[in-house]
Scaffold this motif. Structure first.
Motif, PDB file in Angstrom:
ATOM      1  N   ALA A 176      15.693   1.272   3.034  1.00  5.51           N
ATOM      2  CA  ALA A 176      16.248  -0.045   2.699  1.00  5.51           C
ATOM      3  C   ALA A 176      16.705  -0.839   3.928  1.00  5.51           C
ATOM      4  O   ALA A 176      16.435  -2.041   4.018  1.00  5.51           O
ATOM      5  CB  ALA A 176      17.384   0.106   1.690  1.00  5.51           C
ATOM      6  N   PRO A 177      17.384  -0.208   4.897  1.00  4.06           N
ATOM      7  CA  PRO A 177      17.809  -1.002   6.063  1.00  4.06           C
ATOM      8  C   PRO A 177      16.620  -1.590   6.820  1.00  4.06           C
ATOM      9  O   PRO A 177      16.658  -2.737   7.277  1.00  4.06           O
ATOM     10  CB  PRO A 177      18.556   0.016   6.933  1.00  4.06           C
ATOM     11  CG  PRO A 177      18.947   1.126   6.011  1.00  4.06           C
ATOM     12  CD  PRO A 177      17.871   1.178   4.976  1.00  4.06           C
ATOM     13  N   LEU A 178      15.553  -0.794   6.932  1.00  7.60           N
ATOM     14  CA  LEU A 178      14.350  -1.291   7.602  1.00  7.60           C
ATOM     15  C   LEU A 178      13.757  -2.460   6.825  1.00  7.60           C
ATOM     16  O   LEU A 178      13.391  -3.495   7.394  1.00  7.60           O
ATOM     17  CB  LEU A 178      13.322  -0.153   7.716  1.00  7.60           C
ATOM     18  CG  LEU A 178      11.964  -0.517   8.294  1.00  7.60           C
ATOM     19  CD1 LEU A 178      12.092  -0.965   9.744  1.00  7.60           C
ATOM     20  CD2 LEU A 178      10.993   0.663   8.188  1.00  7.60           C
ATOM     21  N   ALA A 179      13.673  -2.306   5.495  1.00  6.60           N
ATOM     22  CA  ALA A 179      13.130  -3.388   4.670  1.00  6.60           C
ATOM     23  C   ALA A 179      13.959  -4.654   4.842  1.00  6.60           C
ATOM     24  O   ALA A 179      13.418  -5.760   4.933  1.00  6.60           O
ATOM     25  CB  ALA A 179      13.100  -2.954   3.205  1.00  6.60           C
ATOM     26  N   ALA A 180      15.285  -4.495   4.907  1.00  6.07           N
ATOM     27  CA  ALA A 180      16.148  -5.670   5.075  1.00  6.07           C
ATOM     28  C   ALA A 180      15.898  -6.327   6.426  1.00  6.07           C
ATOM     29  O   ALA A 180      15.858  -7.552   6.536  1.00  6.07           O
ATOM     30  CB  ALA A 180      17.614  -5.266   4.943  1.00  6.07           C
ATOM     31  N   GLU A 181      15.695  -5.493   7.465  1.00 10.25           N
ATOM     32  CA  GLU A 181      15.451  -6.066   8.789  1.00 10.25           C
ATOM     33  C   GLU A 181      14.123  -6.822   8.832  1.00 10.25           C
ATOM     34  O   GLU A 181      13.967  -7.770   9.593  1.00 10.25           O
ATOM     35  CB  GLU A 181      15.441  -4.962   9.850  1.00 10.25           C
ATOM     36  CG  GLU A 181      16.827  -4.525  10.265  1.00 10.25           C
ATOM     37  CD  GLU A 181      16.806  -3.831  11.618  1.00 10.25           C
ATOM     38  OE1 GLU A 181      16.925  -4.519  12.634  1.00 10.25           O
ATOM     39  OE2 GLU A 181      16.657  -2.590  11.651  1.00 10.25           O
ATOM     40  N   LEU A 182      13.155  -6.364   8.048  1.00 13.73           N
ATOM     41  CA  LEU A 182      11.844  -7.010   8.070  1.00 13.73           C
ATOM     42  C   LEU A 182      11.766  -8.193   7.114  1.00 13.73           C
ATOM     43  O   LEU A 182      10.823  -8.978   7.166  1.00 13.73           O
ATOM     44  CB  LEU A 182      10.753  -5.992   7.709  1.00 13.73           C
ATOM     45  CG  LEU A 182      10.502  -4.907   8.749  1.00 13.73           C
ATOM     46  CD1 LEU A 182       9.569  -3.844   8.202  1.00 13.73           C
ATOM     47  CD2 LEU A 182       9.914  -5.510  10.019  1.00 13.73           C
ATOM     48  N   ASP A 183      12.742  -8.322   6.219  1.00 15.19           N
ATOM     49  CA  ASP A 183      12.712  -9.377   5.211  1.00 15.19           C
ATOM     50  C   ASP A 183      12.954 -10.742   5.862  1.00 15.19           C
ATOM     51  O   ASP A 183      13.983 -10.953   6.503  1.00 15.19           O
ATOM     52  CB  ASP A 183      13.813  -9.092   4.181  1.00 15.19           C
ATOM     53  CG  ASP A 183      13.794 -10.075   3.030  1.00 15.19           C
ATOM     54  OD1 ASP A 183      13.088 -11.097   3.124  1.00 15.19           O
ATOM     55  OD2 ASP A 183      14.489  -9.815   2.033  1.00 15.19           O
ATOM     56  N   ALA A 232       0.831  -1.206   0.000  1.00 18.28           N
ATOM     57  CA  ALA A 232       0.000   0.000   0.000  1.00 18.28           C
ATOM     58  C   ALA A 232       0.865   1.255   0.000  1.00 18.28           C
ATOM     59  O   ALA A 232       0.562   2.236  -0.678  1.00 18.28           O
ATOM     60  CB  ALA A 232      -0.944  -0.007   1.209  1.00 18.28           C
ATOM     61  N   VAL A 233       1.966   1.226   0.759  1.00 15.73           N
ATOM     62  CA  VAL A 233       2.870   2.382   0.793  1.00 15.73           C
ATOM     63  C   VAL A 233       3.501   2.588  -0.586  1.00 15.73           C
ATOM     64  O   VAL A 233       3.521   3.700  -1.116  1.00 15.73           O
ATOM     65  CB  VAL A 233       3.968   2.198   1.867  1.00 15.73           C
ATOM     66  CG1 VAL A 233       5.083   3.218   1.692  1.00 15.73           C
ATOM     67  CG2 VAL A 233       3.361   2.318   3.263  1.00 15.73           C
ATOM     68  N   LEU A 234       3.972   1.491  -1.192  1.00  9.02           N
ATOM     69  CA  LEU A 234       4.610   1.626  -2.505  1.00  9.02           C
ATOM     70  C   LEU A 234       3.611   2.131  -3.544  1.00  9.02           C
ATOM     71  O   LEU A 234       3.955   2.956  -4.396  1.00  9.02           O
ATOM     72  CB  LEU A 234       5.217   0.284  -2.938  1.00  9.02           C
ATOM     73  CG  LEU A 234       6.420  -0.168  -2.098  1.00  9.02           C
ATOM     74  CD1 LEU A 234       6.928  -1.529  -2.572  1.00  9.02           C
ATOM     75  CD2 LEU A 234       7.549   0.862  -2.155  1.00  9.02           C
ATOM     76  N   ALA A 235       2.364   1.659  -3.460  1.00  8.62           N
ATOM     77  CA  ALA A 235       1.344   2.124  -4.402  1.00  8.62           C
ATOM     78  C   ALA A 235       1.092   3.615  -4.226  1.00  8.62           C
ATOM     79  O   ALA A 235       0.924   4.354  -5.204  1.00  8.62           O
ATOM     80  CB  ALA A 235       0.047   1.327  -4.214  1.00  8.62           C
ATOM     81  N   VAL A 253       8.991   3.462  10.036  1.00 14.03           N
ATOM     82  CA  VAL A 253       9.093   4.223   8.783  1.00 14.03           C
ATOM     83  C   VAL A 253       9.337   5.695   9.094  1.00 14.03           C
ATOM     84  O   VAL A 253      10.230   6.330   8.520  1.00 14.03           O
ATOM     85  CB  VAL A 253       7.812   4.051   7.935  1.00 14.03           C
ATOM     86  CG1 VAL A 253       7.767   5.082   6.819  1.00 14.03           C
ATOM     87  CG2 VAL A 253       7.743   2.643   7.358  1.00 14.03           C
ATOM     88  N   LEU A 254       8.577   6.238  10.036  1.00 11.57           N
ATOM     89  CA  LEU A 254       8.748   7.658  10.364  1.00 11.57           C
ATOM     90  C   LEU A 254      10.147   7.921  10.916  1.00 11.57           C
ATOM     91  O   LEU A 254      10.770   8.940  10.599  1.00 11.57           O
ATOM     92  CB  LEU A 254       7.676   8.107  11.367  1.00 11.57           C
ATOM     93  CG  LEU A 254       6.251   8.144  10.797  1.00 11.57           C
ATOM     94  CD1 LEU A 254       5.251   8.557  11.859  1.00 11.57           C
ATOM     95  CD2 LEU A 254       6.162   9.083   9.596  1.00 11.57           C
ATOM     96  N   ALA A 255      10.669   6.987  11.722  1.00 18.28           N
ATOM     97  CA  ALA A 255      12.020   7.161  12.268  1.00 18.28           C
ATOM     98  C   ALA A 255      13.050   7.151  11.144  1.00 18.28           C
ATOM     99  O   ALA A 255      14.001   7.937  11.156  1.00 18.28           O
ATOM    100  CB  ALA A 255      12.319   6.063  13.282  1.00 18.28           C
ATOM    101  N   ALA A 256      12.838   6.278  10.153  1.00 19.33           N
ATOM    102  CA  ALA A 256      13.785   6.186   9.042  1.00 19.33           C
ATOM    103  C   ALA A 256      13.749   7.450   8.181  1.00 19.33           C
ATOM    104  O   ALA A 256      14.706   7.752   7.467  1.00 19.33           O
ATOM    105  CB  ALA A 256      13.482   4.954   8.187  1.00 19.33           C
TER     106      ALA A 256
END
Lengths: 343, 343
Positions: free
Chosen positions: A278-285, A255-258, B256-259
């Motif tokens: 990106a670091p957050l996305a990697a941590e959640l992956d 939803a965010v990307l859209a 996300v907001l922190a990033a």
């Protein structure tokens, strides 16, 4: 020994057996990940599968297995029938001392059944449980167990899950005293269903022993937070919770990307923002976490998720190596109290 | 009658009774929301609470109640003891024909107990259930029930939840044939705990009747998706799932907001991005949904979350009005099959 201390010397570590045929992207991605783990991390790997279908396996040794258990096959039945399947042969390699651990991204139930039938249970363990790390960016992951091995549980099993989860969190994440919470629908001991109330009474009375730091009931909102390190629950609730979180996060990311493709101005700003995320996305992956571990069997069994990439396999092999080096199975053996001595 | 058709004529609608003393931000935010609902939407509202503590109530009528049930009090006990509490008096106002519905952001258990004890159950209903809308941006919300009223359930209760949830989704969201799923840990009918397997067999055999479109088991990942409209589960699993999703989303938004505060460049881009994300944030905000509804009692009872703002109260009053105008309670009465006639 904690994960913070140097690993035991393993001068000639037995290889990690990787089920080359398990997973939505098998065998290509699995073989690629196995080769990367060997080349980049120097971890010995044994590929298990059909040599004719595996493609280029490089220098890796191969344990041939002609059969494949599909993702949707009945676990117990397929393990009984397909004795020459890659999953069963991988578990046998551990049992027979040809491998130090097994890794599979295949049928979760069949991986459990293979490990259980071939490696056997640790002494005193009533039921093995799946321990899944839930990412908590900025903190150590929360270990959720049981994440799906046992749809129906007794209170004494949950006490053993608390013992095993605590030992796992201590060894894998180096926490001196992991906070163990019981998943419920309110913090008060009177909240929950009868299984939770009974388990709460046992844990509060110290049935899990002094090594388990029980902090009481926790709620769904605490799972993905730094409020607790180990969340104990039955395999039905654990699996639903895990998948709800996975689904919710995936939905949210989509939803965010859209929303970020609305206008040229927003898209330009997104180009600046996305690298920061990106670091957050990697941590959640989930590929980062090396998969779940089946606790309570007499050997290291790492279950990676079905859509595992090569990177997920590298991390799963690394997690297997760490578990072997820290003698996690020995720690689990010491952590568990026999059911008839509980409560 | 569906939500798509014009509402029944309610020439002089009875007021919606709002518990002014319930909620973390009571009474100020609650009174503010009640006044907004009356002024902006023209919905008649009756404030229930302690006149000395409510502040400026404007033109709204007040039903005095001297006692307050705190957020952490034992539900059944507090409702029995505090007969002059705002919650109990709000439920009595509905019972006595002085109000058309009640709204509370207070102690959820006590709100349920007040409604149950004062309004009574609909004929044939074994247990009321809390129906909570889960936001699915871009689609109608998924109705999750039971979200916490009954920690332990029987299969026949779940069949009634399917009936009530289906009627609720039809009336509130105008879906002609809501897809009803049973929450489990796999799509196959053999997956799940014994409660789920028994319920699956009943629903698959048509025990819920032709008005319920049962699509089979769904998993945790489907809850926040457009794959299903009504998710049926016991109150323990439902509450854990709901709170895990809430916690996961809140955590994710914070991360996300922190990033996005990492560098001046990123912060400048964020200023462009955040307005683009505002509609999504609004869709995910629980204040948007007007709270959960207690299905199965003989009256409209809307339970708003504990941290409700004035806006949440406005939306809860609106949801109450819609439920009254569409005679949702009458629809629920017609939807339910008596337990002894099920399966």
């Amino acid at each position: 020994m904690s994960a913070m201390s140097p690993p035991a010397e393993v001068p000639s570590m037995l290889p990690v057996a990787v089920d080359a045929m398990g997973g939505d992207r098998a065998p290509a991605e699995i073989v690629r990940g196995a080769r990367q783990a060997a080349e980049e991390l120097g971890i010995p790997v044994l590929l298990v599968g059909d040599p004719e279908r595996m493609g280029d396996t490089g220098d890796l040794p191969v344990r041939p297995a002609t059969e494949v258990i599909a993702m949707d096959e009945d676990p117990a039945q397929s393990v009984r029938r397909k004795k020459d399947s890659s999953l069963v042969r991988a578990a046998e390699a551990v049992r027979d001392g040809q491998a130090s651990a097994m890794v599979s991204a295949g049928n979760t139930g069949a991986a459990m059944a293979s490990a259980l039938f071939r490696m056997g249970r640790l002494p005193g363990v009533a039921r093995p449980a799946i321990a899944t790390p839930i990412p908590v960016p900025g903190a150590t992951p929360t270990v959720l167990l049981d994440a799906g091995a046992n749809a129906e549980c007794s209170a004494t099993w949950l006490v053993q899950f608390a013992q095993m989860g605590s030992a796992f969190s201590r060894e894998r994440y180096g926490l001196a005293e992991p906070r163990v919470g019981l998943l419920s629908i309110g913090e008060e001991e009177t909240k929950g269903n009868s299984l939770v109330k009974e388990t709460h009474a046992l844990l509060a009375a110290g049935a899990a022993g002094p090594a388990v730091h029980f902090i009481g009931n926790v709620e769904g909102r605490d799972v993905m937070s730094d409020a607790v390190d180990v969340v104990v629950t039955d395999g039905f609730t654990g699996n639903v919770t895990l998948k709800a979180l996975e689904g919710g996060l995936r939905f949210m990311v989509a939803a965010v990307l859209a929303a970020l493709t609305g206008s040229p101005e927003v898209e330009a700003a997104s180009a600046v923002i996305l690298p920061a995320l990106a670091p957050l996305a990697a941590e959640l992956d989930p590929d980062t976490y090396g998969g779940a571990m089946l606790l309570g069997v007499d050997g290291v069994c790492i279950i990676s998720h079905g859509s595992s990439s090569a990177r997920a396999i590298v991390n799963a092999v690394r997690a297997a190596r760490d578990a072997v080096e820290h003698d996690l199975v020995g720690q689990l053996r010491d952590a568990v109290t026999r059911i008839d001595q509980l409560g």
